[in-house]
Design an enzyme around this catalytic site. Sequence first.
Site, PDB file in Angstrom:
ATOM      1  N   LYS A 111       0.862  -1.185   0.000  1.00  0.00           N
ATOM      2  CA  LYS A 111       0.000   0.000   0.000  1.00  0.00           C
ATOM      3  C   LYS A 111       0.889   1.223   0.000  1.00  0.00           C
ATOM      4  O   LYS A 111       2.004   1.197   0.530  1.00  0.00           O
ATOM      5  CB  LYS A 111      -0.882   0.013   1.260  1.00  0.00           C
ATOM      6  CG  LYS A 111      -2.129   0.843   1.103  1.00  0.00           C
ATOM      7  CD  LYS A 111      -3.147   0.067   0.285  1.00  0.00           C
ATOM      8  CE  LYS A 111      -4.542   0.575   0.391  1.00  0.00           C
ATOM      9  NZ  LYS A 111      -5.509  -0.478   0.048  1.00  0.00           N
TER      10      LYS A 111
HETATM   11  N1  GLU Z   1      -7.151   0.062  -3.044  1.00  0.00           N
HETATM   12  C1  GLU Z   1      -7.935  -1.101  -3.369  1.00  0.00           C
HETATM   13  C2  GLU Z   1      -7.972  -2.069  -2.198  1.00  0.00           C
HETATM   14  O1  GLU Z   1      -7.825  -1.692  -1.075  1.00  0.00           O
HETATM   15  C3  GLU Z   1      -7.530  -1.737  -4.688  1.00  0.00           C
HETATM   16  C4  GLU Z   1      -6.129  -2.240  -4.771  1.00  0.00           C
HETATM   17  C5  GLU Z   1      -5.729  -2.681  -6.161  1.00  0.00           C
HETATM   18  O2  GLU Z   1      -6.556  -2.652  -7.062  1.00  0.00           O
HETATM   19  O3  GLU Z   1      -4.562  -3.048  -6.306  1.00  0.00           O
HETATM   20  O4  GLU Z   1      -8.248  -3.236  -2.358  1.00  0.00           O
END
Ligand code: GLU
Length: 422
Positions: A111
């Site tokens: 993240k």
């Molecule tokens: N931010 C989204 C999540 O928390 C999507 C992550 C992604 O598509 O890589 O799952």
Amino acid sequence: MALTHTIYQSPVFQQACNQFDIAADILGLEPGLRERTKRPRRCVVVSMPVRMDNGQIEIFEGYRVQHNLSTGPAKGGIRFHEDVTLGEVAALAMWMSWKCSLVGLPYGGAKGGVIVNARDLSPTELERLSRRYMQEIIPFIGPNIDIPAPDLGTNEQVIGWMMDTYSTHVGHFDPGVITGKPIALGGSLGRREATGEGVAWFIKSYLQDMAITPEKTTVIIQGFGNVGSEAALALYDWGAEVIGISDFTGGIHNPKGIDLKAALAYASTHKSLIGFTGGDAITNEELLVQPCTVLIPAALERVITKDNAANLKCRMLAEGANGPTTNDADAILTARGDIEIIPDVLCNSGGVIVSYFEWLQNLQNYYWTKGEVFDKLYRMLAKAKASVDETQKKYGCSRRTAALVLGIARVADAKAKRGLFP
Ligand code: GLU
């Protein structure tokens, strides 16, 4: 057990660790493997000087935490929010590891986060910050290393600028480095709707298991961003009544049903729900405890707490957000036993699943129809639901713990088989 001696120390990281511990106990992971499966693998802290429109230079700070790289390239979104902390990004990265593993994606978890309120920036300032963040993390990411995506506060345009910055750096168009792009830049059809659509799919499926029909379903959604609004639309189209919505400025409550399309049009023009006349104004806190069939937290973590868990009046809690329920609240809800919880790592997995499809299409230069995307998405969601339900029965645990057991087991197994280094 409180985790000490960690740079990630924070309530939200502790929350993710406590959830991990419950699942790791069930799995009986030996201490060494347990600890290295839990801890983030690495993190990058960046500072980003950005020239503002008034000519002055402002320094922003951000992070990229790669929690797990043992099961494939890391995967996870980038959050732009004023309250971003390293511990929060680490917790979100950890949840990405379990989410990808649970639904069977060949990814690790990561993240990113930038400490900024994007609403305070002009479009040109936002572009410069987005490009600068990408520039700073380029040495640590790539289509086979770590593939970012949108999260709270970032959108297709931001992702498009980041893709362009990376492609310019490597000297050729390289869309597989990031997902959630505009369609014109190699984005996948259906990615924008995917997270909310997946949340709605799980809600419909679990309501069907409970023999609750659309006409008998009322929905309250906290968070009217990409996830909340798409989930709301999908449930509204299914025939459910949406009786409460909110954004960071406040909420609207109308037990007779909200005209969702009017609310969406209002929110897009006014950038806020304040002043929308399709219901009574209500605070975010009050909205969470109004009676409804389905409550969907779809914004930030830690909104269902020990202070409101006993007062929730829903039949189902569908976690569109990551980490919306604290450990204390989880214990209260489990003891109550009258609320079906669809845990975050399962409930919002549609987003990263279609991100995976986008990455596949980019690597193959072969693009799918929206029908193909959704057909494959629903099949993966159904498989994940069945395996979570089976695991829950097997261990007699909560649905959250069952989902985490599945997610953690695969990561731990890969680490055990690879050896100490990954
Ligand atoms: N931010 C989204 C999540 O928390 C999507 C992550 C992604 O598509 O890589 O799952």
